[in-house]
Design a protein around this motif. Structure first.
Motif, short mmCIF file in Angstrom:
data_model
loop_
_atom_site.label_atom_id
_atom_site.label_comp_id
_atom_site.label_asym_id
_atom_site.label_seq_id
_atom_site.Cartn_x
_atom_site.Cartn_y
_atom_site.Cartn_z
N ARG A 1 91.68 5.32 42.66
CA ARG A 1 90.29 5.17 43.12
C ARG A 1 89.31 5.69 42.08
O ARG A 1 88.21 5.15 41.92
N GLN A 2 89.71 6.73 41.34
CA GLN A 2 88.86 7.25 40.27
C GLN A 2 88.67 6.21 39.17
O GLN A 2 87.56 5.99 38.69
N ASP B 1 82.83 -8.53 39.95
CA ASP B 1 82.68 -7.10 40.17
C ASP B 1 84.05 -6.46 39.99
O ASP B 1 85.04 -7.15 39.74
N VAL C 1 88.84 3.02 39.55
CA VAL C 1 87.98 1.97 40.10
C VAL C 1 86.52 2.36 40.00
O VAL C 1 85.66 1.57 39.60
N ARG C 2 86.21 3.60 40.37
CA ARG C 2 84.81 4.06 40.30
C ARG C 2 84.29 4.03 38.87
O ARG C 2 83.16 3.60 38.61
N GLU C 3 85.12 4.50 37.94
CA GLU C 3 84.67 4.53 36.55
C GLU C 3 84.52 3.11 35.99
O GLU C 3 83.56 2.82 35.26
N ALA D 1 83.75 0.46 37.68
CA ALA D 1 82.54 -0.11 38.27
C ALA D 1 81.30 0.41 37.56
O ALA D 1 80.35 -0.35 37.30
N ALA D 2 81.29 1.69 37.23
CA ALA D 2 80.14 2.26 36.51
C ALA D 2 80.02 1.67 35.11
O ALA D 2 78.92 1.37 34.63
N GLN E 1 94.51 8.60 44.68
CA GLN E 1 93.22 9.19 44.33
C GLN E 1 92.86 8.88 42.88
O GLN E 1 91.70 8.59 42.56
N THR F 1 88.69 -3.70 44.56
CA THR F 1 89.81 -2.84 44.92
C THR F 1 90.92 -3.68 45.54
O THR F 1 90.69 -4.82 45.97
#
Length: 225
Positions: free
Chosen positions: A79-80, A202, A82-84, A86-87, A76, A205
């Protein structure tokens, strides 16, 4: 979003305004990095720890030509990140590569030790094939010289042909023993420029990388190394 008067590391903060505790944490972390000190901080879930660490670390890395390495055994949390990432890259482009353990990315489902053995013998096969190509070039050049009447070239070609036969036997044995990973073989012999162009376009993942490599018949884990 960062303004002209904000600290430089806020260019890596992709949201409107950091919370006060994030602002304090980012400043502390950046100063610790700049002064080559360790820093330890904690916070409750959802308080923005990920970005509080990432933003100053990315700024320091860009200033000093270093790489930010993040390790976690919690999916988890991965994944956090990865999201950050990407942002962040939507606002301030960065290169981010996400690894998982080899067992999670293996396309042929073998254990670590078997994978290492396959990797070594696959490398041996590719080296042998490259050696064969060089020897074939040599023997062709010597053949031309011998046809022009060079006895020395004819003798040298005989030695090269003996070596070429030995290399052919080595290649045949490696293939007969089936101790080669076809996925890793394609990593070593195919053009991988398209993969790296895709990778850095990009934030990918491990699942993205695995899927790309599977389609191309390559080893995603080794491509990332």
């Amino acid at each position: 979003m960062a303004s002209a008067s904000d600290p430089d590391y806020l260019r890596f903060f992709p949201y409107e305004e950091p919370y006060d505790h994030q602002t304090e944490a980012m400043g502390t972390i950046y100063d610790a990095l700049d002064e080559r000190r360790n820093v330890l901080f904690e916070g409750a879930t959802g308080t923005g720890k990920t970005l509080s660490a990432l933003a100053p670390a990315l700024e320091y890395a860009r200033e000093t030509g270093k790489t930010v390495v993040i390790t976690t055994n919690v999916h988890q949390q991965m994944r956090q990140f990865v999201r950050e990432a990407a942002a962040i890259t939507d606002q301030e482009p960065i290169r981010a590569v996400v690894f998982q353990g080899k067992a999670s990315m293996c396309h042929i489902d073998v254990g670590y030790e078997e994978c290492q053995a396959l990797r070594d013998t696959t490398r041996e096969l590719v080296d042998a094939e490259e050696n064969r190509a060089e020897l074939e070039d040599q023997q062709r050049a010597l053949l031309e010289e011998s046809r022009d009447g060079s006895a020395e070239a004819a003798d040298a070609r005989g030695a090269v042909m003996d070596e070429l036969d030995a290399v052919e036997d080595e290649i045949e044995q490696l293939r007969e023993d089936r101790t080669v990973c076809d996925h890793y073989y394609r990593n070593l012999t195919a053009d991988t420029d398209a993969f790296y162009g895709w990778l850095y376009d990009d934030v990918r993942t491990p699942e993205d990388v695995y899927g790309y490599a599977e389609r191309e018949g390559m080893c995603g884990y080794e491509l990332l190394k």
